[in-house]
Design a protein around this motif. Structure first.
Motif, short mmCIF file in Angstrom:
data_model
loop_
_atom_site.label_atom_id
_atom_site.label_comp_id
_atom_site.label_asym_id
_atom_site.label_seq_id
_atom_site.Cartn_x
_atom_site.Cartn_y
_atom_site.Cartn_z
N ARG A 177 39.48 24.14 37.08
CA ARG A 177 40.27 23.85 38.28
C ARG A 177 41.32 24.92 38.56
NH1 ARG A 177 42.32 18.62 36.97
NH2 ARG A 177 40.10 18.02 36.98
N SER A 178 41.74 25.64 37.53
CA SER A 178 42.79 26.65 37.69
C SER A 178 42.25 28.02 38.06
CB SER A 178 43.60 26.76 36.39
OG SER A 178 42.79 27.27 35.34
N LEU A 179 40.92 28.15 38.21
CA LEU A 179 40.30 29.44 38.44
C LEU A 179 39.56 29.48 39.77
CD1 LEU A 179 38.79 29.85 34.85
CD2 LEU A 179 40.88 30.95 35.73
N ASN A 180 39.21 30.72 40.18
CA ASN A 180 38.40 30.93 41.38
C ASN A 180 37.27 31.90 41.04
OD1 ASN A 180 40.11 29.48 43.45
ND2 ASN A 180 41.60 30.96 42.69
N PHE A 181 36.08 31.62 41.54
CA PHE A 181 34.90 32.42 41.21
C PHE A 181 34.27 33.01 42.46
CE2 PHE A 181 34.82 28.50 38.46
CZ PHE A 181 35.48 29.07 37.39
N ASP A 182 33.78 34.24 42.32
CA ASP A 182 33.00 34.83 43.42
C ASP A 182 31.65 34.14 43.54
OD1 ASP A 182 34.88 36.94 44.09
OD2 ASP A 182 34.32 37.83 42.16
N LEU A 183 31.07 33.80 42.39
CA LEU A 183 29.75 33.19 42.37
C LEU A 183 29.65 32.20 41.21
CD1 LEU A 183 26.69 33.20 43.34
CD2 LEU A 183 26.30 34.94 41.58
N LEU A 184 29.06 31.05 41.48
CA LEU A 184 28.71 30.10 40.43
C LEU A 184 27.20 30.12 40.26
CD1 LEU A 184 28.96 27.59 38.55
CD2 LEU A 184 28.95 26.17 40.63
N VAL A 185 26.75 30.31 39.02
CA VAL A 185 25.32 30.19 38.69
C VAL A 185 25.14 28.90 37.91
CG1 VAL A 185 23.35 31.24 37.57
CG2 VAL A 185 25.10 32.70 38.59
N MET A 186 24.42 27.98 38.49
CA MET A 186 24.35 26.61 37.97
C MET A 186 22.92 26.22 37.62
SD MET A 186 25.79 23.57 37.41
CE MET A 186 27.43 23.75 38.11
N GLY A 187 22.74 25.62 36.46
CA GLY A 187 21.48 24.97 36.12
C GLY A 187 21.57 23.50 36.49
N THR A 188 20.47 22.80 36.40
CA THR A 188 20.49 21.37 36.72
C THR A 188 19.38 20.64 35.98
OG1 THR A 188 20.46 19.74 38.54
CG2 THR A 188 19.02 21.66 38.77
N HIS A 189 19.64 19.40 35.63
CA HIS A 189 18.62 18.56 35.00
C HIS A 189 17.52 18.21 35.98
CE1 HIS A 189 17.01 15.29 32.48
NE2 HIS A 189 17.00 14.54 33.57
N GLY A 190 17.91 17.94 37.23
CA GLY A 190 16.94 17.58 38.25
C GLY A 190 17.49 17.86 39.63
N LEU A 191 16.60 17.99 40.61
CA LEU A 191 17.03 18.15 41.99
C LEU A 191 15.99 17.57 42.92
CD1 LEU A 191 16.62 21.86 43.21
CD2 LEU A 191 15.52 20.99 41.19
N SER A 192 16.48 17.01 44.02
CA SER A 192 15.60 16.45 45.03
C SER A 192 16.32 16.50 46.36
CB SER A 192 15.21 15.01 44.70
OG SER A 192 16.29 14.13 44.93
N ALA A 193 15.55 16.49 47.45
CA ALA A 193 16.16 16.53 48.77
C ALA A 193 17.00 15.28 49.02
CB ALA A 193 15.08 16.66 49.83
N ARG A 194 16.58 14.16 48.47
CA ARG A 194 17.29 12.89 48.73
C ARG A 194 18.52 12.73 47.85
NH1 ARG A 194 17.18 7.59 46.88
NH2 ARG A 194 15.65 8.14 45.28
N ARG A 195 18.42 13.05 46.55
CA ARG A 195 19.52 12.79 45.63
C ARG A 195 20.28 14.05 45.22
NH1 ARG A 195 22.13 9.21 46.11
NH2 ARG A 195 22.93 9.30 43.98
N GLY A 196 19.82 15.22 45.64
CA GLY A 196 20.55 16.44 45.34
C GLY A 196 20.42 16.85 43.88
N LEU A 197 21.50 17.38 43.30
CA LEU A 197 21.53 17.86 41.93
C LEU A 197 22.06 16.76 41.02
CD1 LEU A 197 23.12 21.38 42.56
CD2 LEU A 197 20.73 20.71 42.72
#
Length: 270
Positions: A177-197
């Protein structure tokens, strides 16, 4: 009448399907039709049988192990064994998103880890991560503190360790919360159009939300087997993703659905 197609008994087919699901952590129907030489309808019937027996959990376009549905979180080594070629292809494609001299946040996950291994020579890069494994790529245990001029500077958030070797919880959240990033590279357990990440871990979902809030741009790395998988906790919608990098195993219908929501869709050839 015996349940046969393609010269194989139904029980034999289902045993092979179950072995493939467990070995790879998830398979799609079109992959199984090619592997077994049978029709989509036959594969779907077999998956219905295995699902009723509690052996697999059906997801959009395929199936995953029953214990990987919703609340189960596999360990890092188990995840690393799933779709290794796809993850390496995604990592190769994702390198083009990294700019020397930038501040990049990297979440946990084996696909993000594959990318980290390709970034050790990027100049003036600052990496902020909550992944013990990603941090160890840049600072191997037992080695001296690196010279910042020779490679990335790494900030490890701290926090409580998950089965997948990510650090989560209030300490991690406060640091991010105390930082700012140019880019976040994120993995995910699952993703779907309806429920997202989604993720099976409540605390990890909170930490991932903090990452999203602190980043100017977000790139999600996810192989095709993640599409349609839904974990217990949602942490972002697909519309919040600037770039989704996946692999050529993702079927056309899923590609069109993802491309209609995310900013950019990049397909890595396996």
């Amino acid at each position: 009448m015996a349940d046969t197609q393609g010269g194989m008994l139904g029980e034999q087919r289902r045993a092979l399907i179950l072995a493939e699901v467990r070995r790879r952590g998830g398979v799609r129907v079109n992959e199984l039709t090619r592997l077994l030489g049978v029709s989509d309808m036959t594969v779907r019937r077999d998956l219905d049988v295995l699902a009723r027996q509690g052996m697999v959990a059906k997801v959009h376009g395929g199936a995953v192990p029953a214990d990987s549905a919703s609340g189960h979180e596999p360990g890092f080594e188990a995840k690393a064994a799933q779709q290794p070629l796809a993850k390496e292809a995604i990592a190769r494609r994702a390198v083009e998103l990294i700019t020397p001299g930038s501040v990049v946040a990297m979440s946990g996950g084996t696909t993000v880890y594959a990318l980290a291994r390709r970034l050790t020579g990027v100049e003036r890069l600052t990496v902020v991560t909550n992944s013990v494994r990603v941090a160890e790529v840049f600072h191997p245990p037992g080695t001296r503190a690196p010279d910042p001029s020779q490679g990335p500077t790494v900030v490890l958030t701290g926090g409580v360790r998950t089965p997948s070797d990510s650090l989560v919880g209030p300490i991690a959240d406060l640091a991010i919360r105390s930082l700012n990033f140019d880019l976040l590279v994120m993995g995910t357990h699952g993703l779907s159009a309806r429920r997202g990440l989604t993720t099976p871990n409540v605390a990890e979902a909170d930490t991932n939300r903090e990452f999203f809030q602190a980043a100017r741009r977000v790139a999600v790395l996810a192989d095709h087997s993640k599409w349609g998988v839904v974990g217990m906790c949602r942490f972002a919608g697909l519309e919040e993703v600037d770039v989704l990098v996946t692999d050529s195993g993702l079927d056309e219908a899923a590609r069109e659905e993802a491309a209609s929501v995310v900013g950019d869709l990049l397909i890595a050839d396996v």
